[in-house]
Design a protein around this motif. Structure first.
Motif, PDB file in Angstrom:
ATOM      1  N   VAL A  69       0.835  -1.197   0.000  1.00  0.00           N
ATOM      2  CA  VAL A  69       0.000   0.000   0.000  1.00  0.00           C
ATOM      3  C   VAL A  69       0.871   1.249   0.000  1.00  0.00           C
ATOM      4  N   GLY A  70       0.746   2.048  -1.050  1.00  0.00           N
ATOM      5  CA  GLY A  70       1.454   3.322  -1.125  1.00  0.00           C
ATOM      6  C   GLY A  70       0.773   4.366  -0.268  1.00  0.00           C
ATOM      7  N   LEU A  71       1.565   5.072   0.520  1.00  0.00           N
ATOM      8  CA  LEU A  71       1.031   6.051   1.464  1.00  0.00           C
ATOM      9  C   LEU A  71       1.133   7.482   0.973  1.00  0.00           C
ATOM     10  N   GLY A  72       1.765   7.689  -0.180  1.00  0.00           N
ATOM     11  CA  GLY A  72       1.968   9.045  -0.647  1.00  0.00           C
ATOM     12  C   GLY A  72       3.156   9.692   0.028  1.00  0.00           C
ATOM     13  N   PRO A  73       3.333  11.004  -0.147  1.00  0.00           N
ATOM     14  CA  PRO A  73       4.572  11.678   0.259  1.00  0.00           C
ATOM     15  C   PRO A  73       4.693  12.010   1.741  1.00  0.00           C
ATOM     16  N   GLY A  74       3.634  11.867   2.509  1.00  0.00           N
ATOM     17  CA  GLY A  74       3.763  12.167   3.934  1.00  0.00           C
ATOM     18  C   GLY A  74       2.526  12.712   4.579  1.00  0.00           C
ATOM     19  N   ASP A  75       1.699  13.446   3.877  1.00  0.00           N
ATOM     20  CA  ASP A  75       0.453  13.979   4.417  1.00  0.00           C
ATOM     21  C   ASP A  75      -0.574  12.851   4.465  1.00  0.00           C
ATOM     22  N   PRO A  76      -1.096  12.505   5.660  1.00  0.00           N
ATOM     23  CA  PRO A  76      -2.071  11.404   5.741  1.00  0.00           C
ATOM     24  C   PRO A  76      -3.310  11.620   4.885  1.00  0.00           C
ATOM     25  N   GLU A  77      -3.632  12.880   4.550  1.00  0.00           N
ATOM     26  CA  GLU A  77      -4.801  13.141   3.725  1.00  0.00           C
ATOM     27  C   GLU A  77      -4.559  12.848   2.247  1.00  0.00           C
TER      28      GLU A  77
ATOM     29  N   SER B 201       5.932  13.804  -7.666  1.00  0.00           N
ATOM     30  CA  SER B 201       4.664  14.499  -7.929  1.00  0.00           C
ATOM     31  C   SER B 201       4.368  15.506  -6.825  1.00  0.00           C
ATOM     32  N   ALA B 202       4.628  15.122  -5.583  1.00  0.00           N
ATOM     33  CA  ALA B 202       4.378  16.031  -4.466  1.00  0.00           C
ATOM     34  C   ALA B 202       5.283  17.255  -4.543  1.00  0.00           C
ATOM     35  N   ALA B 203       6.540  17.049  -4.934  1.00  0.00           N
ATOM     36  CA  ALA B 203       7.478  18.164  -5.033  1.00  0.00           C
ATOM     37  C   ALA B 203       7.011  19.168  -6.072  1.00  0.00           C
ATOM     38  N   ALA B 204       6.528  18.680  -7.219  1.00  0.00           N
ATOM     39  CA  ALA B 204       6.022  19.584  -8.254  1.00  0.00           C
ATOM     40  C   ALA B 204       4.811  20.355  -7.748  1.00  0.00           C
ATOM     41  N   ALA B 205       3.962  19.672  -6.967  1.00  0.00           N
ATOM     42  CA  ALA B 205       2.757  20.322  -6.458  1.00  0.00           C
ATOM     43  C   ALA B 205       3.100  21.453  -5.499  1.00  0.00           C
ATOM     44  N   VAL B 206       4.039  21.216  -4.585  1.00  0.00           N
ATOM     45  CA  VAL B 206       4.368  22.277  -3.619  1.00  0.00           C
ATOM     46  C   VAL B 206       5.176  23.389  -4.288  1.00  0.00           C
ATOM     47  N   LEU B 207       5.888  23.068  -5.370  1.00  0.00           N
ATOM     48  CA  LEU B 207       6.573  24.114  -6.133  1.00  0.00           C
ATOM     49  C   LEU B 207       5.583  24.976  -6.908  1.00  0.00           C
TER      50      LEU B 207
ATOM     51  N   ALA C 158      17.243  24.493 -10.999  1.00  0.00           N
ATOM     52  CA  ALA C 158      16.851  23.421 -10.089  1.00  0.00           C
ATOM     53  C   ALA C 158      16.319  23.958  -8.763  1.00  0.00           C
ATOM     54  N   PHE C 159      15.374  23.212  -8.198  1.00  0.00           N
ATOM     55  CA  PHE C 159      14.803  23.527  -6.891  1.00  0.00           C
ATOM     56  C   PHE C 159      15.050  22.359  -5.929  1.00  0.00           C
ATOM     57  N   TYR C 160      15.139  22.713  -4.676  1.00  0.00           N
ATOM     58  CA  TYR C 160      15.284  21.730  -3.606  1.00  0.00           C
ATOM     59  C   TYR C 160      13.963  21.661  -2.850  1.00  0.00           C
ATOM     60  N   VAL C 161      13.407  20.437  -2.723  1.00  0.00           N
ATOM     61  CA  VAL C 161      12.158  20.240  -1.986  1.00  0.00           C
ATOM     62  C   VAL C 161      12.395  19.168  -0.932  1.00  0.00           C
ATOM     63  N   GLU C 162      12.183  19.538   0.312  1.00  0.00           N
ATOM     64  CA  GLU C 162      12.411  18.629   1.443  1.00  0.00           C
ATOM     65  C   GLU C 162      11.087  18.322   2.122  1.00  0.00           C
ATOM     66  N   ARG C 163      10.812  17.022   2.319  1.00  0.00           N
ATOM     67  CA  ARG C 163       9.613  16.565   3.023  1.00  0.00           C
ATOM     68  C   ARG C 163       8.345  17.227   2.465  1.00  0.00           C
ATOM     69  N   ALA C 164       8.163  17.076   1.164  1.00  0.00           N
ATOM     70  CA  ALA C 164       7.008  17.693   0.497  1.00  0.00           C
ATOM     71  C   ALA C 164       5.709  17.248   1.146  1.00  0.00           C
ATOM     72  N   THR C 165       4.808  18.170   1.406  1.00  0.00           N
ATOM     73  CA  THR C 165       3.468  18.024   1.995  1.00  0.00           C
ATOM     74  C   THR C 165       3.499  17.820   3.503  1.00  0.00           C
ATOM     75  N   TRP C 166       4.679  17.708   4.126  1.00  0.00           N
ATOM     76  CA  TRP C 166       4.752  17.617   5.579  1.00  0.00           C
ATOM     77  C   TRP C 166       4.599  19.033   6.160  1.00  0.00           C
ATOM     78  N   GLN C 167       4.330  19.096   7.458  1.00  0.00           N
ATOM     79  CA  GLN C 167       4.273  20.410   8.102  1.00  0.00           C
ATOM     80  C   GLN C 167       5.639  21.080   8.097  1.00  0.00           C
TER      81      GLN C 167
END
Length: 505
Positions: free
Chosen positions: A9-17, A139-145, A203-212
């Motif tokens: 089961v894939g959980l996604g990038p970190g946000d439980p939602e 995908s999450a990194a692109a979304a938060v960017l 280039a961009f740096y994205v750390e813990r995308a979608t986390w608080q």
């Protein structure tokens, strides 16, 4: 009793939602919740899934024996990890055999650099197994960017930061957009590769995308000491970036500019030690490099250079691409193994240059050490007198012509350097060639079988025309078949040299 079902089961990038509805349902319904963790015992996967867990579920914690540290396991790091996966698979199998459904949690997507895949390959052939995809870190990194990864005909390349720096730089230069995962300790190498490929400023740096605690910064401004494993380098859509900055996308040229040039460069048979200074300078000055992918990989990446890699059987298309680039004013280098004029790219480029649309494009050819020269030097001087060079490939000429030329070379008592002696689809030609030469040569005639000369798998063998086994020869081999005058000299250390006298008595 029927066995249980395994779910990755894939959980996604970190946000439980960001779990899928199906993932949440399966987690809540599972008899057993399994998850990987490091030796400290904490599991990011479990923390993401926690809102969907309930009392009464069994939990199977699969603790890695090592992560990035050293180990005293007899098989080293790989041996320790392989053993861990085997033991983990047995633990999950016990639950499945007891009829319990098992959900193995996986951050991101199970089949995108996910740990679940190692359980899947060990268990899916024995138990019913299903994979539930998840939102990837990319995908999450692109979304938060707030930037698209790719659009229209752009190409996205996903790379692990653990690749060697030159390989990273080459692949980054070859693509439009990119994502590099597994940063952490690889950050410095990735930064250098981005700089060498000319993409650092994009280039961009994205750390813990979608986390608080997510963090987004230009890659060039990041302090390497602050970079964790859960971070991604993203080079988003260049077309979108151009519009965002107000810069116009490059228009299609209406009238070809003049002044471009194609230089066909011989790399020699292996590494940089075979490259001439003249060829090295031409490669450094080129704006575009065109060639077969593995040959391009031998050329160091330089900032701002574009690479155009292609397969091994599209010489005409490759030559046309180079000439088209040059027709618009670009400096183009076409790379070729060995010498470009010996069964290589020079003829292909010059043939295409005959077309009317490219008559104003200049073409130069720079020589390289040939495979025959390299192989001969390794064993002495078998090409010390008259010799000929023949290819046994009948892809571009009929076998009847090849056989007639072999017969003529044998009758003329020439040493013969044989290129392309065999391949997966050509398994009989070499044995036929030997029979043709045996009409004119003694069975004791020396034969040199040289494989991967200058490369990591180099091997050389001195045999005879009557006894060598064609089955041991493949496409990476070159053969040198002696004349009636070729001799073998035994060295004091047991090695043998092959040479052909410069005179006939």
């Amino acid at each position: 009793m029927s066995t249980g079902v395994l779910y990755g089961v894939g959980l996604g990038p970190g946000d439980p939602e960001l779990l899928t509805v199906r993932a949440a349902r399966l987690i809540s319904a599972a008899d057993v919740i399994a998850y990987h963790c490091a030796r400290h015992g904490r599991s990011i996967a479990r923390s993401v899934a926690e809102p969907y867990l309930h009392e009464g579920q069994l939990e199977e914690r699969l603790m890695y024996p090592v992560t990035t540290e050293t180990t005293n396991h007899p098989g080293g790091y790989e041996g320790a990890i392989a053993e861990f996966y085997e033991v983990s698979a047995k633990r999950l199998a016990e639950h499945l055999d007891a009829g319990r459904d098992v959900v193995l949690l996986c951050e991101g997507d199970p089949f995108f650099y996910g740990s679940y895949m190692y359980m899947h390959e060990r268990l899916a052939d024995r138990y019913e197994a299903h994979v539930v995809p998840g939102v990837t870190s990319v995908s999450a990194a692109a979304a938060v960017l707030g930037r698209p990864l790719v659009q229209r005909d752009e190409v996205l390349t996903v790379l692990p930061g653990t690749l060697p720096g030159p390989e990273l730089a080459r692949r980054l230069a070859d693509t439009d957009a990119a994502a590099v995962v597994k940063l952490g300790r690889t950050f410095g190498t990735v930064r250098e590769a981005l700089a060498e490929s000319g993409k650092l400023d994009e280039a961009f740096y994205v750390e813990r995308a979608t986390w608080q605690t997510q963090r987004v910064e230009p890659f060039a401004e990041v302090d390497p000491s602050t970079v964790p494993y859960f971070s991604v380098a993203v080079v988003p859509s260049p077309a979108y970036a151009a519009r965002k900055s107000g810069a116009a996308e490059p228009p299609e040229p209406v009238e070809p500019a003049r002044g471009g040039e194609v230089v066909v460069v011989g790399l020699g048979p292996a590494g940089p030690q075979w490259l001439t200074p003249e060829a090295e300078q031409a490669l450094a000055e080129a704006e575009h490099l065109v060639g077969y992918g593995p040959y391009l990989a031998k050329v160091p990446q330089r900032a701002g250079q574009r690479r155009h890699a292609s397969g091994n059987r599209v010489e005409a298309d490759r030559a046309a691409e180079a000439l088209e680039l040059a027709s618009h004013g670009a400096r183009v280098a076409v790379v070729s193994s060995g010498d470009p004029g010996v069964f290589a790219m020079a003829s292909a480029v010059l043939e295409q240059a005959e077309r009317p649309e490219w008559t104003d494009v200049s073409v130069r050819v720079l020589p390289g050490v040939t495979a025959a020269q390299a192989a001969a030097s390794r064993v002495g001087a078998p090409l010390g007198h008259d010799y000929c060079v023949l290819s046994l490939s009948d892809r571009l000429k009929p076998w009847e012509i090849i056989e007639a030329r072999l017969d003529a070379a044998g009758a003329a008592d020439l040493v013969v350097a044989v290129y392309n002696p065999a391949s997966r689809s050509r398994t009989t030609q070499l044995a036929t060639a030997r029979e043709v030469l045996l009409r004119h040569r003694a069975p004791e005639t020396p034969v040199v079988i040289a494989r991967d000369v200058g490369g990591p798998e180099e091997s050389l063998r001195v045999d005879t025309l009557g006894t060598f086994d064609p089955a041991v020869v493949d496409m990476r081999c070159l053969l040198i078949i002696g004349s009636s005058r070729t001799r073998v000299r035994q060295q004091p250390d047991g090695t043998r040299l092959v040479w052909t006298p410069r005179r006939y008595d």
